[in-house]
Design a protein around this motif. Structure first.
Motif, mmCIF file in Angstrom:
data_model
loop_
_atom_site.group_PDB
_atom_site.id
_atom_site.type_symbol
_atom_site.label_atom_id
_atom_site.label_comp_id
_atom_site.label_asym_id
_atom_site.label_seq_id
_atom_site.Cartn_x
_atom_site.Cartn_y
_atom_site.Cartn_z
ATOM 1 N N SER A 55 11.263 -5.504 11.770
ATOM 2 C CA SER A 55 10.701 -4.465 11.893
ATOM 3 C C SER A 55 9.266 -4.751 11.930
ATOM 4 C CB SER A 55 10.791 -3.746 11.208
ATOM 5 O OG SER A 55 10.265 -4.619 9.671
ATOM 6 N N TRP A 56 8.448 -5.598 12.200
ATOM 7 C CA TRP A 56 7.043 -6.333 12.045
ATOM 8 C C TRP A 56 7.102 -6.778 13.800
ATOM 9 C CZ3 TRP A 56 4.874 -10.500 14.087
ATOM 10 C CH2 TRP A 56 3.158 -10.526 14.055
ATOM 11 N N LEU A 57 7.845 -6.602 13.759
ATOM 12 C CA LEU A 57 8.011 -6.918 15.249
ATOM 13 C C LEU A 57 8.084 -5.702 17.062
ATOM 14 C CD1 LEU A 57 7.583 -9.283 18.339
ATOM 15 C CD2 LEU A 57 10.113 -9.783 17.868
ATOM 16 N N ALA A 340 10.427 -4.954 -0.612
ATOM 17 C CA ALA A 340 10.920 -6.336 -1.573
ATOM 18 C C ALA A 340 10.130 -7.119 -1.783
ATOM 19 C CB ALA A 340 12.202 -5.496 -0.946
ATOM 20 N N MET A 341 9.628 -8.369 -0.548
ATOM 21 C CA MET A 341 9.695 -9.240 -0.397
ATOM 22 C C MET A 341 8.179 -9.417 -1.095
ATOM 23 S SD MET A 341 9.445 -9.938 4.007
ATOM 24 C CE MET A 341 8.452 -11.682 3.133
ATOM 25 N N ALA A 342 7.665 -8.336 -1.174
ATOM 26 C CA ALA A 342 6.201 -8.787 -2.074
ATOM 27 C C ALA A 342 7.031 -9.051 -3.586
ATOM 28 C CB ALA A 342 5.441 -7.737 -2.685
ATOM 29 N N LEU A 343 7.856 -9.008 -4.446
ATOM 30 C CA LEU A 343 8.422 -9.403 -5.593
ATOM 31 C C LEU A 343 8.938 -10.708 -5.841
ATOM 32 C CD1 LEU A 343 10.781 -5.805 -5.948
ATOM 33 C CD2 LEU A 343 8.469 -6.463 -6.710
ATOM 34 N N PHE A 344 9.157 -11.726 -4.258
ATOM 35 C CA PHE A 344 9.764 -12.477 -4.752
ATOM 36 C C PHE A 344 8.754 -13.846 -3.996
ATOM 37 C CE2 PHE A 344 12.841 -10.394 -4.158
ATOM 38 C CZ PHE A 344 13.669 -9.659 -5.765
ATOM 39 N N ALA A 351 5.260 -11.426 3.506
ATOM 40 C CA ALA A 351 4.493 -9.773 3.893
ATOM 41 C C ALA A 351 3.522 -9.547 3.583
ATOM 42 C CB ALA A 351 5.600 -9.229 2.738
ATOM 43 N N ALA A 352 2.128 -10.212 2.972
ATOM 44 C CA ALA A 352 1.219 -10.459 3.166
ATOM 45 C C ALA A 352 0.465 -10.549 4.700
ATOM 46 C CB ALA A 352 0.371 -11.335 2.131
ATOM 47 N N ALA A 353 0.476 -11.716 4.975
ATOM 48 C CA ALA A 353 0.245 -12.067 6.618
ATOM 49 C C ALA A 353 0.663 -10.823 7.312
ATOM 50 C CB ALA A 353 0.618 -13.028 6.772
ATOM 51 N N ALA A 354 1.654 -10.850 7.966
ATOM 52 C CA ALA A 354 2.410 -9.390 8.587
ATOM 53 C C ALA A 354 1.934 -8.107 8.524
ATOM 54 C CB ALA A 354 3.699 -9.608 8.753
ATOM 55 N N PHE A 355 1.594 -7.744 7.164
ATOM 56 C CA PHE A 355 1.076 -6.896 6.292
ATOM 57 C C PHE A 355 -0.276 -6.070 7.567
ATOM 58 C CE2 PHE A 355 -0.989 -3.254 4.072
ATOM 59 C CZ PHE A 355 -0.531 -2.372 3.949
ATOM 60 N N VAL A 356 -1.546 -7.599 6.561
ATOM 61 C CA VAL A 356 -2.621 -7.408 7.084
ATOM 62 C C VAL A 356 -3.103 -7.231 9.009
ATOM 63 C CG1 VAL A 356 -4.569 -8.632 6.774
ATOM 64 C CG2 VAL A 356 -3.405 -8.235 5.167
ATOM 65 N N ALA A 357 -1.755 -8.104 9.493
ATOM 66 C CA ALA A 357 -1.864 -8.105 11.114
ATOM 67 C C ALA A 357 -1.784 -7.179 11.424
ATOM 68 C CB ALA A 357 -0.752 -9.299 11.156
ATOM 69 N N ARG A 358 -0.208 -6.152 11.051
ATOM 70 C CA ARG A 358 0.118 -4.686 10.975
ATOM 71 C C ARG A 358 -0.917 -3.681 10.971
ATOM 72 N NH1 ARG A 358 1.597 0.701 9.937
ATOM 73 N NH2 ARG A 358 3.342 1.604 11.229
ATOM 74 N N PHE A 359 -1.272 -3.688 9.727
ATOM 75 C CA PHE A 359 -2.518 -2.919 8.975
ATOM 76 C C PHE A 359 -4.272 -3.022 10.444
ATOM 77 C CE2 PHE A 359 -6.104 -1.646 6.260
ATOM 78 C CZ PHE A 359 -6.131 -0.382 6.658
ATOM 79 N N ALA A 360 -4.266 -3.977 10.763
ATOM 80 C CA ALA A 360 -5.730 -4.614 11.157
ATOM 81 C C ALA A 360 -5.566 -3.496 12.968
ATOM 82 C CB ALA A 360 -5.980 -6.131 11.295
ATOM 83 N N ILE A 361 -3.962 -4.247 13.175
ATOM 84 C CA ILE A 361 -3.781 -3.291 14.931
ATOM 85 C C ILE A 361 -3.851 -1.549 14.269
ATOM 86 C CG2 ILE A 361 -1.321 -3.465 14.961
ATOM 87 C CD1 ILE A 361 -2.705 -4.157 18.079
#
Length: 410
Positions: A55-57, A340-344, A351-361
């Motif tokens: 989904s991120w890709l 879901a991934m943030a819980l484990f 999750a944090a790295a992908a979220f930050v990259a997606r949020f930036a763009i």
């Protein structure tokens, strides 16, 4: 150096290096855990992270290769000699809007244009207002639909207005819209060349200091972001009747709205969706070519309006529906998988790295969108709207298609 000082310095060195070694050990353990997740195909964490990264890709592909086109510098449109233009407006009980806004269309700085207003069975003082304007403006032509109990909708009114227009190029807007400048027709007409048949413009909404208004303006901006950038990518699929132009011969040759005349919506997006294929479509980026309309005041009013708009989406071309549906689907999947991934552990690091990259763009694109379409005070709300709008739109689409027989233009 005294012995005590030497011993203290030595102990400090050991403690410092112990911290470094400890951090390295933690990172190594974390990396080994991640590798273990990736290599264990029977582990549910593997499938969770796979869906998340997919989904991120896909989200990144949309933003990098499609949506980012809105921020690129556009080539200046060469000056085009003015061509005769017919502005067509449909009005049903628009007394106040016509009194306050019609003059901004009639007083455009353009050498050769007419304004055709269709009075669609109005029961207020629309007729009186139009009579007053006819006395003052010689370029105003008014035609009326007589009162009866037959429900026709906007498409008949538009068809009558288009047939009454005397010029080849038609420029459509609504009675509650105001052009961004006196050069609105001039800027839109710069694209009325021999190579173009349709011109898509931006129609925004007036700013109010409410949450609902920010949501409405963001939604309109994101819709424009989509149809502008998809058109740039070679897939024109819709336009908005608040600011849309095309040739009269294209309308008449394609039998107008005949294929979807039973729907209350689709006079703009479905017409473009059906007729853009095989025809050249241009985009108007100059801020003077924009229009601004009156927004709905409540969430309920906007919700009903959106439901009516969504009744046309089921008639889009198959490829258009697929591309448009995939982005919000994978966007919602991304956010759910992210939670879901943030819980484990160690998945939350991914999750944090992908979220930050997606949020930036994402934020860069939203700021570019807001700047391009002159939208104030919405970029700060973009993340919240990005999360909730797919779900709101899904409900609106379901309700719209369920209630389409009861939805009305006015």
């Amino acid at each position: 150096m005294k012995n005590n000082d030497f011993i203290k310095e030595f102990h400090f060195y050991l403690s410092k290096n112990d911290c470094i070694f400890a951090r390295r050990s933690i990172y190594k353990k974390m990396w080994n855990n991640i590798l273990e997740v990736f290599t264990n195909y029977t582990d549910w964490k593997f499938w969770l992270i796979s869906l998340f990264l997919l989904s991120w890709l896909i989200q990144m592909l949309y933003y990098i290769f499609v949506f980012s086109r809105i921020g690129r510098r556009k080539k200046q449109v060469p000056y085009n000699s003015p061509v005769p233009v017919s502005v067509v407006i449909c009005a049903k009980n628009e007394e106040e809007n016509l009194r306050e806004r019609l003059k901004y269309v009639l007083e455009q700085d353009y050498p050769d244009f007419e304004v055709v207003v269709v009075n669609d069975q109005s029961t207020d003082d629309t007729e009186m207002i139009l009579d007053e304007y006819k006395q003052k403006y010689k370029n105003l032509y008014v035609t009326e639909i007589s009162h009866n109990n037959f429900r026709r909708g906007k498409k008949l009114a538009l068809t009558i207005g288009i047939k009454a227009a005397k010029n080849e190029w038609l420029l459509l807007t609504d009675a509650d819209c105001i052009p961004a400048s006196k050069n609105w027709i001039r800027q839109m007409s710069q694209h009325f060349t021999d190579g173009n048949d349709i011109v898509l413009g931006y129609g925004g909404y007036e700013e109010r200091n409410t949450f609902v208004n920010k949501l409405i303006r963001y939604d309109a901006g994101f819709v424009a972001l989509q149809y502008y950038t998809y058109c740039e990518a070679g897939m024109p699929y819709m336009g908005v009747g608040r600011n849309l132009a095309y040739r009269k011969s294209l309308f008449m040759g394609g039998r107008g709205f005949a294929s979807h005349s039973e729907l209350m919506s689709g006079d703009d997006d479905l017409f473009v969706n059906e007729n853009a294929k095989g025809h050249k479509v241009a985009l108007a980026y100059n801020p003077e070519s924009f229009t601004t309309c009156v927004p709905k005041e409540t969430f309920y009013q906007w919700n009903v309006q959106k439901q009516r708009h969504f009744t046309a989406s089921e008639r889009y071309r198959g490829g258009h529906k697929f591309v448009l549906a995939m982005e919000p689907f994978f966007r919602s999947l991304f956010y759910m998988a992210c939670v879901a991934m943030a819980l484990f552990d160690p998945l939350y690091w991914i999750a944090a790295a992908a979220f930050v990259a997606r949020f930036a763009i994402f934020q860069f694109t939203m700021c570019s969108m807001a700047k391009k379409f002159k939208m104030n005070k919405v970029a700060g709300w973009a993340l919240l709207f990005d999360i909730i709008l797919p779900w709101i739109n899904l409900v609106q689409m379901i309700l719209g298609n369920h209630r389409k027989e009861r939805l009305k233009w006015k």
